[in-house]
Design a protein around this motif. Structure first.
Motif, PDB file in Angstrom:
ATOM      1  N   SER A   1       0.838  -1.194   0.000  1.00 20.26           N
ATOM      2  CA  SER A   1       0.000   0.000   0.000  1.00 20.26           C
ATOM      3  C   SER A   1       0.877   1.249   0.000  1.00 20.26           C
ATOM      4  CB  SER A   1      -0.915   0.033   1.239  1.00 20.26           C
ATOM      5  OG  SER A   1      -0.151   0.247   2.412  1.00 20.26           O
ATOM      6  N   GLY A   2       0.286   2.352  -0.436  1.00 15.75           N
ATOM      7  CA  GLY A   2       0.990   3.628  -0.399  1.00 15.75           C
ATOM      8  C   GLY A   2       1.354   4.029   1.016  1.00 15.75           C
ATOM      9  N   ARG A   3       0.466   3.701   1.953  1.00 14.39           N
ATOM     10  CA  ARG A   3       0.760   4.013   3.348  1.00 14.39           C
ATOM     11  C   ARG A   3       2.030   3.312   3.815  1.00 14.39           C
ATOM     12  NH1 ARG A   3      -1.748   0.699   8.085  1.00 14.39           N
ATOM     13  NH2 ARG A   3       0.331   0.473   8.908  1.00 14.39           N
ATOM     14  N   THR A   4       2.193   2.046   3.444  1.00 18.44           N
ATOM     15  CA  THR A   4       3.370   1.297   3.864  1.00 18.44           C
ATOM     16  C   THR A   4       4.634   1.827   3.182  1.00 18.44           C
ATOM     17  OG1 THR A   4       2.020  -0.652   4.306  1.00 18.44           O
ATOM     18  CG2 THR A   4       4.374  -1.011   4.044  1.00 18.44           C
ATOM     19  N   VAL A   5       4.526   2.258   1.925  1.00 19.74           N
ATOM     20  CA  VAL A   5       5.664   2.907   1.265  1.00 19.74           C
ATOM     21  C   VAL A   5       6.119   4.114   2.074  1.00 19.74           C
ATOM     22  CG1 VAL A   5       6.402   4.210  -0.767  1.00 19.74           C
ATOM     23  CG2 VAL A   5       5.075   2.118  -1.057  1.00 19.74           C
ATOM     24  N   ARG A   6       5.171   4.934   2.506  1.00 22.55           N
ATOM     25  CA  ARG A   6       5.505   6.135   3.282  1.00 22.55           C
ATOM     26  C   ARG A   6       6.097   5.763   4.636  1.00 22.55           C
ATOM     27  NH1 ARG A   6       0.550   7.427   0.868  1.00 22.55           N
ATOM     28  NH2 ARG A   6      -0.617   6.938   2.760  1.00 22.55           N
ATOM     29  N   ASP A   7       5.536   4.740   5.264  1.00 24.21           N
ATOM     30  CA  ASP A   7       6.046   4.322   6.566  1.00 24.21           C
ATOM     31  C   ASP A   7       7.464   3.774   6.464  1.00 24.21           C
ATOM     32  OD1 ASP A   7       3.682   5.076   7.724  1.00 24.21           O
ATOM     33  OD2 ASP A   7       2.866   3.047   7.896  1.00 24.21           O
ATOM     34  N   LEU A   8       7.767   3.091   5.354  1.00 20.51           N
ATOM     35  CA  LEU A   8       9.116   2.546   5.169  1.00 20.51           C
ATOM     36  C   LEU A   8      10.156   3.657   5.058  1.00 20.51           C
ATOM     37  CD1 LEU A   8       8.471  -0.468   2.769  1.00 20.51           C
ATOM     38  CD2 LEU A   8       9.516  -0.573   5.046  1.00 20.51           C
TER      39      LEU A   8
ATOM     40  N   ALA B   1      -4.695   1.895   5.696  1.00 18.63           N
ATOM     41  CA  ALA B   1      -4.428   1.900   4.258  1.00 18.63           C
ATOM     42  C   ALA B   1      -5.683   1.603   3.450  1.00 18.63           C
ATOM     43  CB  ALA B   1      -3.344   0.880   3.925  1.00 18.63           C
ATOM     44  N   ALA B   2      -6.721   1.042   4.068  1.00 14.13           N
ATOM     45  CA  ALA B   2      -7.942   0.704   3.326  1.00 14.13           C
ATOM     46  C   ALA B   2      -8.596   1.931   2.725  1.00 14.13           C
ATOM     47  CB  ALA B   2      -8.924  -0.024   4.242  1.00 14.13           C
ATOM     48  N   GLN B   3      -8.386   3.090   3.313  1.00 14.46           N
ATOM     49  CA  GLN B   3      -9.014   4.297   2.783  1.00 14.46           C
ATOM     50  C   GLN B   3      -8.465   4.665   1.402  1.00 14.46           C
ATOM     51  OE1 GLN B   3      -7.952   8.016   5.006  1.00 14.46           O
ATOM     52  NE2 GLN B   3      -6.567   6.664   6.135  1.00 14.46           N
TER      53      GLN B   3
ATOM     54  N   LEU C   1       5.777  -0.396  -4.934  1.00 16.79           N
ATOM     55  CA  LEU C   1       4.375  -0.625  -4.578  1.00 16.79           C
ATOM     56  C   LEU C   1       3.777  -1.687  -5.492  1.00 16.79           C
ATOM     57  CD1 LEU C   1       1.731   0.009  -3.129  1.00 16.79           C
ATOM     58  CD2 LEU C   1       1.396   1.930  -4.710  1.00 16.79           C
ATOM     59  N   VAL C   2       3.434  -2.833  -4.906  1.00 16.06           N
ATOM     60  CA  VAL C   2       2.713  -3.897  -5.616  1.00 16.06           C
ATOM     61  C   VAL C   2       1.558  -4.309  -4.698  1.00 16.06           C
ATOM     62  CG1 VAL C   2       2.806  -6.146  -6.724  1.00 16.06           C
ATOM     63  CG2 VAL C   2       4.841  -4.682  -6.732  1.00 16.06           C
ATOM     64  N   PRO C   3       0.346  -3.816  -4.941  1.00 18.95           N
ATOM     65  CA  PRO C   3      -0.757  -4.045  -4.004  1.00 18.95           C
ATOM     66  C   PRO C   3      -1.270  -5.476  -4.026  1.00 18.95           C
ATOM     67  CG  PRO C   3      -1.539  -2.918  -5.957  1.00 18.95           C
ATOM     68  CD  PRO C   3      -0.043  -2.999  -6.093  1.00 18.95           C
ATOM     69  N   ASN C   4      -2.172  -5.769  -3.107  1.00 19.79           N
ATOM     70  CA  ASN C   4      -2.895  -7.027  -3.135  1.00 19.79           C
ATOM     71  C   ASN C   4      -3.942  -6.986  -4.245  1.00 19.79           C
ATOM     72  OD1 ASN C   4      -1.504  -8.213  -0.972  1.00 19.79           O
ATOM     73  ND2 ASN C   4      -2.809  -7.181   0.510  1.00 19.79           N
ATOM     74  N   GLY C   5      -4.600  -8.114  -4.480  1.00 19.52           N
ATOM     75  CA  GLY C   5      -5.514  -8.171  -5.608  1.00 19.52           C
ATOM     76  C   GLY C   5      -6.811  -8.884  -5.318  1.00 19.52           C
ATOM     77  N   ILE C   6      -7.547  -9.132  -6.389  1.00 17.45           N
ATOM     78  CA  ILE C   6      -8.858  -9.748  -6.293  1.00 17.45           C
ATOM     79  C   ILE C   6      -9.118 -10.539  -7.583  1.00 17.45           C
ATOM     80  CG2 ILE C   6     -10.017  -7.725  -7.275  1.00 17.45           C
ATOM     81  CD1 ILE C   6     -11.529  -9.808  -4.463  1.00 17.45           C
TER      82      ILE C   6
END
Length: 384
Positions: free
Chosen positions: A160-167, A309-311, A177-182
């Protein structure tokens, strides 16, 4: 490429977001690559088996992943100790280790050094200062281990973008950034449940998920909508407290807590029949259930919080609502989502996260980092 995934909990025996990601990406890459997964041995028979093209390595018999609602350190250490030998005995182009519970990253690093593999570390969350809130002074140990872990891989991946920023706060400036999927096609085959649901919650019942705030929001909605109904799917250490809250507020006719639902398609059926999916958690590394609800055409209400990050998945007023972390805020968000959100827009958002696309991005990333190790002059900036 020969690729190894390292994570103790293995899908489908464990069905959380991390194991779902590894499985969905791994089985797609297995069409053209040699894919292995080192985890707990949930199956009968030999320790090494093949399933849908993925070779599963059972490192040890499964044990409790959680103790008193928290990830078991004992299990993580035992898994790490058993992982060293079988992992070191093999050669891989890429080892993709999931960052938590941290300890397995160390034998993964050892293998990458001994066998000249490329170590990729996939981050689902960064806790950093939250360790102190979670464990008090003992959180110092978790914070130090997390920061040490961040120094080990050749490449960092964030979901998530949030995790990129936190890193970046940990000194990691180049996370991809490679998100989860569906699997949208799978979702489309599932019929809606028979009985309509106004509000639906799916998730573990832990303090951070804020299911209690949803219950209080239902109590407020009932003042003008006496027949409003809410289904809570999930279990966890907060369940007894939430059941007590439902009883105390006299919401037995409005709120139903059904516990965990084993069949994934049954959860999707509920999502399809729900008017609004409510995800009030203040901590989400990604929010896979939010993406599933959107794929069902169901608008999502989630909360505005720097650790949620869900937002990032919700377009306020279009695919749901991002609201304040209060009861009044949640009620307003539910009403806004009912009035303004579009089922078509929800599905369109989900299509952007098709697992096929995520697997293709992952394959591109792996090829890039392997090429960079072999030919340093070929290093390029990866853009998902």
């Amino acid at each position: 490429m020969r690729i190894a995934y390292v994570y103790d909990a293995v899908f489908p025996w464990e069905t959380g977001g991390v194991q779902k990601r590894v499985w969905e990406i791994g089985r797609r890459l297995a069409v053209h690559h040699d894919i292995h997964w080192y985890g707990l041995k949930y199956w009968d028979g030999p320790a090494v088996v093949t399933r849908d093209g993925v070779t599963l390595h059972g490192v040890m018999s499964p044990t409790d992943l959680y103790v008193d609602g928290r990830r078991s350190i004992t299990e993580a250490l035992a898994f790490t100790a058993r992982l060293v030998r079988p992992l070191a005995d093999e050669s891989f182009d890429v080892i993709d280790c999931q960052e938590f519970p941290f300890f397995p990253v160390f034998p993964s690093k050892l293998q990458s050094v001994l066998r000249r593999s490329t170590l990729v570390l996939t981050w689902h969350e960064v806790w950093d200062d939250y360790w102190m809130e979670y464990l008090g002074w003992k959180g110092t140990v978790g914070r130090v281990i997390e920061r040490l872990t961040a120094t080990l891989p050749d490449r960092h991946v964030a979901v998530s973008g949030r995790t990129v920023r936190d890193l970046r706060r940990l000194g990691v400036a180049d996370a991809s950034l490679v998100p989860n999927g569906i699997d949208v096609a799978e979702v489309e085959t599932v019929p809606p449940a028979d009985k309509p649901v106004d509000l639906l919650y799916v998730g573990r019942l832990i303090e951070e998920k804020n299911a209690g705030v949803l219950v209080r929001a239902v109590a407020q909605l009932r003042q003008t909508e006496s027949d409003v109904n809410c289904i809570i799917v999930g279990d966890g250490p907060e369940r007894a407290r939430i059941e007590s809250l439902v009883a105390r507020l006299g919401l037995a006719e409005n709120v139903t807590i059904v516990g965990e639902i084993d069949r994934y398609t049954d959860v999707l059926s509920l999502m399809k029949t729900a008017t609004v999916f409510v995800a009030p958690s203040r901590r989400e590394g990604f929010g896979i259930s939010v993406l599933e609800a959107l794929a069902c055409g169901t608008p999502v209400v989630t909360v505005d919080h720097p650790q949620n990050a869900a937002q990032e998945l919700v377009d306020d007023g279009v695919t749901g609502a991002v609201c304040d972390r209060t009861i009044d805020g949640l009620v307003a968000g539910i009403r806004r989502a009912r009035s303004n959100a579009s089922a078509t827009a929800c599905r369109d958002t989900a299509h952007e996260y098709e697992w096929d696309r995520i697997a293709e991005s992952t394959e591109t990333l792996y090829a890039s980092v392997v090429g960079a190790r072999t030919h340093p002059e070929s290093i390029t900036t990866y853009c998902p």
